[in-house]
Design a protein around this motif. Structure first.
Motif, PDB file in Angstrom:
ATOM      1  N   ALA A 309       0.838  -1.207   0.000  1.00 28.06           N
ATOM      2  CA  ALA A 309       0.000   0.000   0.000  1.00 28.06           C
ATOM      3  C   ALA A 309       0.871   1.254   0.000  1.00 28.06           C
ATOM      4  CB  ALA A 309      -0.924  -0.006   1.215  1.00 28.06           C
ATOM      5  N   TYR A 310       1.968   1.217   0.755  1.00 27.18           N
ATOM      6  CA  TYR A 310       2.895   2.355   0.858  1.00 27.18           C
ATOM      7  C   TYR A 310       3.527   2.631  -0.515  1.00 27.18           C
ATOM      8  CZ  TYR A 310       6.734   5.147   2.937  1.00 27.18           C
ATOM      9  OH  TYR A 310       7.633   6.135   3.268  1.00 27.18           O
ATOM     10  N   LYS A 311       3.958   1.548  -1.172  1.00 32.81           N
ATOM     11  CA  LYS A 311       4.609   1.706  -2.476  1.00 32.81           C
ATOM     12  C   LYS A 311       3.633   2.232  -3.516  1.00 32.81           C
ATOM     13  CE  LYS A 311       7.968  -0.575  -5.427  1.00 32.81           C
ATOM     14  NZ  LYS A 311       8.830  -1.783  -5.582  1.00 32.81           N
ATOM     15  N   ALA A 312       2.387   1.776  -3.437  1.00 34.28           N
ATOM     16  CA  ALA A 312       1.379   2.232  -4.389  1.00 34.28           C
ATOM     17  C   ALA A 312       1.103   3.721  -4.233  1.00 34.28           C
ATOM     18  CB  ALA A 312       0.091   1.437  -4.203  1.00 34.28           C
ATOM     19  N   LYS A 313       1.131   4.196  -3.006  1.00 31.99           N
ATOM     20  CA  LYS A 313       0.830   5.607  -2.754  1.00 31.99           C
ATOM     21  C   LYS A 313       2.029   6.527  -2.988  1.00 31.99           C
ATOM     22  CE  LYS A 313      -0.936   8.883   0.686  1.00 31.99           C
ATOM     23  NZ  LYS A 313      -1.797   9.556  -0.319  1.00 31.99           N
ATOM     24  N   PHE A 314       3.227   6.092  -2.529  1.00 34.89           N
ATOM     25  CA  PHE A 314       4.380   6.987  -2.549  1.00 34.89           C
ATOM     26  C   PHE A 314       5.437   6.598  -3.583  1.00 34.89           C
ATOM     27  CE2 PHE A 314       2.741   7.003   1.873  1.00 34.89           C
ATOM     28  CZ  PHE A 314       2.331   8.327   1.927  1.00 34.89           C
ATOM     29  N   ASN A 315       5.181   5.516  -4.337  1.00 37.37           N
ATOM     30  CA  ASN A 315       6.130   5.045  -5.348  1.00 37.37           C
ATOM     31  C   ASN A 315       7.518   4.807  -4.743  1.00 37.37           C
ATOM     32  OD1 ASN A 315       6.842   4.220  -7.957  1.00 37.37           O
ATOM     33  ND2 ASN A 315       7.635   6.253  -8.475  1.00 37.37           N
ATOM     34  N   ALA A 316       7.531   4.238  -3.552  1.00 37.12           N
ATOM     35  CA  ALA A 316       8.783   3.948  -2.856  1.00 37.12           C
ATOM     36  C   ALA A 316       8.536   2.817  -1.866  1.00 37.12           C
ATOM     37  CB  ALA A 316       9.289   5.184  -2.110  1.00 37.12           C
ATOM     38  N   ASP A 317       9.591   2.059  -1.596  1.00 38.18           N
ATOM     39  CA  ASP A 317       9.480   1.015  -0.582  1.00 38.18           C
ATOM     40  C   ASP A 317       9.465   1.650   0.807  1.00 38.18           C
ATOM     41  OD1 ASP A 317       9.420  -1.352  -2.127  1.00 38.18           O
ATOM     42  OD2 ASP A 317      11.577  -1.175  -2.504  1.00 38.18           O
ATOM     43  N   VAL A 318       8.985   0.887   1.776  1.00 40.76           N
ATOM     44  CA  VAL A 318       9.020   1.371   3.159  1.00 40.76           C
ATOM     45  C   VAL A 318      10.459   1.652   3.552  1.00 40.76           C
ATOM     46  CG1 VAL A 318       6.909   0.219   3.880  1.00 40.76           C
ATOM     47  CG2 VAL A 318       9.069  -1.023   3.986  1.00 40.76           C
ATOM     48  N   ALA A 319      10.646   2.585   4.464  1.00 40.58           N
ATOM     49  CA  ALA A 319      11.982   2.982   4.893  1.00 40.58           C
ATOM     50  C   ALA A 319      11.975   3.124   6.408  1.00 40.58           C
ATOM     51  CB  ALA A 319      12.395   4.283   4.207  1.00 40.58           C
ATOM     52  N   ILE A 320      13.026   3.712   6.940  1.00 43.29           N
ATOM     53  CA  ILE A 320      13.157   3.841   8.384  1.00 43.29           C
ATOM     54  C   ILE A 320      11.954   4.545   8.996  1.00 43.29           C
ATOM     55  CG2 ILE A 320      14.527   5.955   8.082  1.00 43.29           C
ATOM     56  CD1 ILE A 320      15.901   5.253  10.769  1.00 43.29           C
ATOM     57  N   TYR A 321      11.366   3.904   9.975  1.00 42.19           N
ATOM     58  CA  TYR A 321      10.268   4.426  10.784  1.00 42.19           C
ATOM     59  C   TYR A 321       8.979   4.690  10.008  1.00 42.19           C
ATOM     60  CZ  TYR A 321      13.683   4.795  14.511  1.00 42.19           C
ATOM     61  OH  TYR A 321      14.628   4.500  15.459  1.00 42.19           O
ATOM     62  N   SER A 322       8.895   4.245   8.740  1.00 40.73           N
ATOM     63  CA  SER A 322       7.614   4.387   8.046  1.00 40.73           C
ATOM     64  C   SER A 322       6.570   3.500   8.720  1.00 40.73           C
ATOM     65  CB  SER A 322       7.756   4.051   6.562  1.00 40.73           C
ATOM     66  OG  SER A 322       8.357   2.781   6.380  1.00 40.73           O
ATOM     67  N   GLY A 323       6.968   2.288   9.105  1.00 38.46           N
ATOM     68  CA  GLY A 323       6.057   1.405   9.830  1.00 38.46           C
ATOM     69  C   GLY A 323       5.688   1.952  11.190  1.00 38.46           C
ATOM     70  N   GLU A 324       6.666   2.564  11.866  1.00 32.93           N
ATOM     71  CA  GLU A 324       6.393   3.156  13.176  1.00 32.93           C
ATOM     72  C   GLU A 324       5.469   4.364  13.059  1.00 32.93           C
ATOM     73  OE1 GLU A 324       9.579   0.366  13.819  1.00 32.93           O
ATOM     74  OE2 GLU A 324       9.250   1.870  12.255  1.00 32.93           O
ATOM     75  N   GLY A 325       5.602   5.143  11.972  1.00 35.75           N
ATOM     76  CA  GLY A 325       4.674   6.251  11.739  1.00 35.75           C
ATOM     77  C   GLY A 325       3.259   5.743  11.535  1.00 35.75           C
ATOM     78  N   PHE A 326       3.139   4.659  10.778  1.00 36.38           N
ATOM     79  CA  PHE A 326       1.834   4.022  10.566  1.00 36.38           C
ATOM     80  C   PHE A 326       1.276   3.508  11.892  1.00 36.38           C
ATOM     81  CE2 PHE A 326      -1.053   0.611   9.419  1.00 36.38           C
ATOM     82  CZ  PHE A 326      -1.689   1.069   8.269  1.00 36.38           C
ATOM     83  N   ASP A 327       2.129   2.855  12.696  1.00 34.35           N
ATOM     84  CA  ASP A 327       1.679   2.304  13.976  1.00 34.35           C
ATOM     85  C   ASP A 327       1.293   3.394  14.969  1.00 34.35           C
ATOM     86  OD1 ASP A 327       1.987  -0.262  13.070  1.00 34.35           O
ATOM     87  OD2 ASP A 327       3.863  -0.653  14.130  1.00 34.35           O
ATOM     88  N   ALA A 328       2.053   4.493  14.995  1.00 28.46           N
ATOM     89  CA  ALA A 328       1.715   5.597  15.900  1.00 28.46           C
ATOM     90  C   ALA A 328       0.341   6.170  15.549  1.00 28.46           C
ATOM     91  CB  ALA A 328       2.783   6.682  15.833  1.00 28.46           C
ATOM     92  N   ALA A 329       0.107   6.343  14.242  1.00 31.20           N
ATOM     93  CA  ALA A 329      -1.206   6.835  13.805  1.00 31.20           C
ATOM     94  C   ALA A 329      -2.292   5.814  14.118  1.00 31.20           C
ATOM     95  CB  ALA A 329      -1.178   7.140  12.309  1.00 31.20           C
ATOM     96  N   THR A 330      -1.967   4.526  13.950  1.00 33.90           N
ATOM     97  CA  THR A 330      -2.931   3.468  14.222  1.00 33.90           C
ATOM     98  C   THR A 330      -3.364   3.465  15.682  1.00 33.90           C
ATOM     99  OG1 THR A 330      -2.082   2.071  12.430  1.00 33.90           O
ATOM    100  CG2 THR A 330      -3.283   0.954  14.205  1.00 33.90           C
ATOM    101  N   ALA A 331      -2.427   3.759  16.590  1.00 29.00           N
ATOM    102  CA  ALA A 331      -2.781   3.819  18.012  1.00 29.00           C
ATOM    103  C   ALA A 331      -3.887   4.846  18.241  1.00 29.00           C
ATOM    104  CB  ALA A 331      -1.540   4.154  18.842  1.00 29.00           C
ATOM    105  N   PHE A 332      -3.740   6.009  17.617  1.00 29.03           N
ATOM    106  CA  PHE A 332      -4.784   7.039  17.728  1.00 29.03           C
ATOM    107  C   PHE A 332      -6.072   6.594  17.039  1.00 29.03           C
ATOM    108  CE2 PHE A 332      -1.128   9.970  18.442  1.00 29.03           C
ATOM    109  CZ  PHE A 332      -1.582  10.563  19.602  1.00 29.03           C
ATOM    110  N   ILE A 333      -5.925   5.981  15.868  1.00 24.77           N
ATOM    111  CA  ILE A 333      -7.105   5.548  15.110  1.00 24.77           C
ATOM    112  C   ILE A 333      -7.920   4.535  15.906  1.00 24.77           C
ATOM    113  CG2 ILE A 333      -7.817   4.228  13.076  1.00 24.77           C
ATOM    114  CD1 ILE A 333      -5.448   5.614  11.600  1.00 24.77           C
ATOM    115  N   GLU A 334      -7.228   3.594  16.542  1.00 26.79           N
ATOM    116  CA  GLU A 334      -7.942   2.580  17.333  1.00 26.79           C
ATOM    117  C   GLU A 334      -8.688   3.233  18.496  1.00 26.79           C
ATOM    118  OE1 GLU A 334      -8.378  -0.722  16.743  1.00 26.79           O
ATOM    119  OE2 GLU A 334      -7.451  -0.247  14.806  1.00 26.79           O
ATOM    120  N   ALA A 335      -8.086   4.255  19.085  1.00 21.55           N
ATOM    121  CA  ALA A 335      -8.758   4.972  20.175  1.00 21.55           C
ATOM    122  C   ALA A 335     -10.024   5.655  19.668  1.00 21.55           C
ATOM    123  CB  ALA A 335      -7.811   6.003  20.784  1.00 21.55           C
ATOM    124  N   ILE A 336      -9.924   6.276  18.505  1.00 20.83           N
ATOM    125  CA  ILE A 336     -11.071   6.992  17.928  1.00 20.83           C
ATOM    126  C   ILE A 336     -12.159   6.015  17.491  1.00 20.83           C
ATOM    127  CG2 ILE A 336     -11.779   8.493  16.015  1.00 20.83           C
ATOM    128  CD1 ILE A 336      -8.843   9.667  16.219  1.00 20.83           C
TER     129      ILE A 336
END
Length: 397
Positions: A309-336
């Motif tokens: 999904a990341y590559k489709a949107k940004f035309n790049a492979d995941v990189a440092i802390y891209s997964g952690e950025g997704f997870d940090a946002a997910t923590a908020f999303i799950e709360a909401i």
């Protein structure tokens, strides 16, 4: 992230900012009855992302920013009752700039949560402001140990700290290279010195002798350090710092005849490290990180879905802390998603969250630290930095 000396000079400024933030927080609460978005509970929750998005080391902040954007976009695409607006705050990694942006985020934008700050120095300045205003934060990448010791109620991070990383890196250095002499260098920034100190303690505990040196963060001539390293004749050289500085240093070390393995930390896990070092000089270069870059999903099947999904949107492979950025946002999303739309309720939910993320399990200890403690190591190969393995068992040829 600034030097420790700069942080000390900023303490008076931060203290004043904390007092000011209390006034701003009260003002935001007072306005809550007139603006349904100001304290949540309406049809929108506003989250912020703060970090160095245009500065010298933005290469390690843009990936988590992208990851956070992707998580929010995917959530909003489900047409939820409460949507999320994600605002970006480009601090350029500077504590004094981050402080002003935090005040703006609270007073003008009325955020209900913040993803970030990305670096440790700016986190030291911003976290007390957010805590006073009762705004929860989840950093995808700030690793300084002292952040978890401040007893902030609204602070969290989805990475292990520098003490854990230092232990993992020192274990890798001692085990993989059987190092008896280690040369440790840092540039005296808050993050850099902290990580270097923990690596020093770690390799010494394993029987190695250590020589050290400090370089200028903004320097370009590292010949003095090169000469000291050659004289010390180490088995391994470790640098604590970011890729912009590491690239300059490693290039000069190689050109100066230092051929031993070069190891550095998560702040250097970016293609800019190899570019700065030079492809011909980047042999035997290794990077430790409390992050998992797993595009093929070998460690976690969710990681491959995320990468696609990341590559489709940004035309790049995941990189440092891209997964952690997704997870940090997910923590908020799950709360909401669970019906928590005010900062206080979101924060309360974060204290109980326990789900599998794309990078690692999302579960926080009572002080906001991530429960998972794995550290990984990446090896320079073919102009890239692919995963070598966990520092506990990674081997080199």
């Amino acid at each position: 992230m600034e030097r420790l000396g700069t942080l000390r000079r900023n303490m008076m400024r931060v203290t004043g900012a904390v007092a000011m933030s209390a006034v701003l927080a009260l003002g935001a609460v007072a306005c809550g009855g007139d603006d349904k978005d100001s304290s949540g509970g309406g049809d929108k929750v506003t989250l912020g992302f703060m970090g160095d998005l245009t500065g010298e080391n933005s290469g390690i902040v843009i990936p988590p920013w992208n990851g956070a954007q992707l998580a929010v976009e995917q959530y909003n695409a489900t047409n939820p009752k409460v949507k999320i607006e994600l605002k970006r705050y480009d601090s350029q990694g500077k504590p004094e700039q981050a402080t002003g942006l935090a005040q703006q985020a609270i007073k003008n934008d009325k955020i209900q949560g913040l993803i970030g700050p990305a670096f440790s120095g700016e986190s030291q300045s911003v976290a007390p402001i957010l805590d006073e205003a009762k705004i929860p934060s989840v950093s995808p990448s700030a690793t300084n140990v002292t952040l978890g010791e401040k007893k902030w109620t609204y602070w969290h991070r989805v990475v292990a700290d520098d003490e854990v990383q230092g232990a993992g890196a020192s274990d890798f250095i001692a085990r993989a290279f059987k190092a008896k002499k280690v040369f440790v260098v840092h540039d005296n920034q808050d993050y850099s010195k902290g990580l270097a100190d923990y690596v020093t303690k770690g390799v010494q505990a394993k029987g190695a002798t250590v020589a050290t040196d400090v370089v200028d963060q903004k320097g370009t001539d590292y010949s003095s350090t090169v000469n000291k390293a050659k004289q010390a004749a180490p088995d391994v050289l470790f640098f604590g710092g970011y890729y912009a500085q590491a690239g300059r240093l490693f290039k000069q070390l190689r050109e100066g005849g230092v051929t031993v393995p070069l190891v550095t930390g998560d702040g250097s896990l970016d293609g800019g490290l190899i570019k700065g070092t030079g492809a011909n000089n980047a042999n035997k270069v290794y990077v430790s990180c409390p992050c998992l870059i797993d595009p093929e999903g070998k460690k976690n099947p969710k990681a491959k879905t995320f990468n696609d999904a990341y590559k489709a949107k940004f035309n790049a492979d995941v990189a440092i802390y891209s997964g952690e950025g997704f997870d940090a946002a997910t923590a908020f999303i799950e709360a909401i998603k669970a019906g928590n739309t005010t900062p206080e309720k979101i924060n309360q939910f974060l204290s109980t969250i326990n789900i599998e993320g794309v990078a690692k399990p999302i579960k926080f200890e009572s002080n906001g630290e991530l429960a998972a403690k794995d550290i990984y190591v990446y090896e320079s190969k073919g102009g890239k930095l692919p995963l070598l393995g966990n520092t506990k068992d990674a081997t080199v040829k």
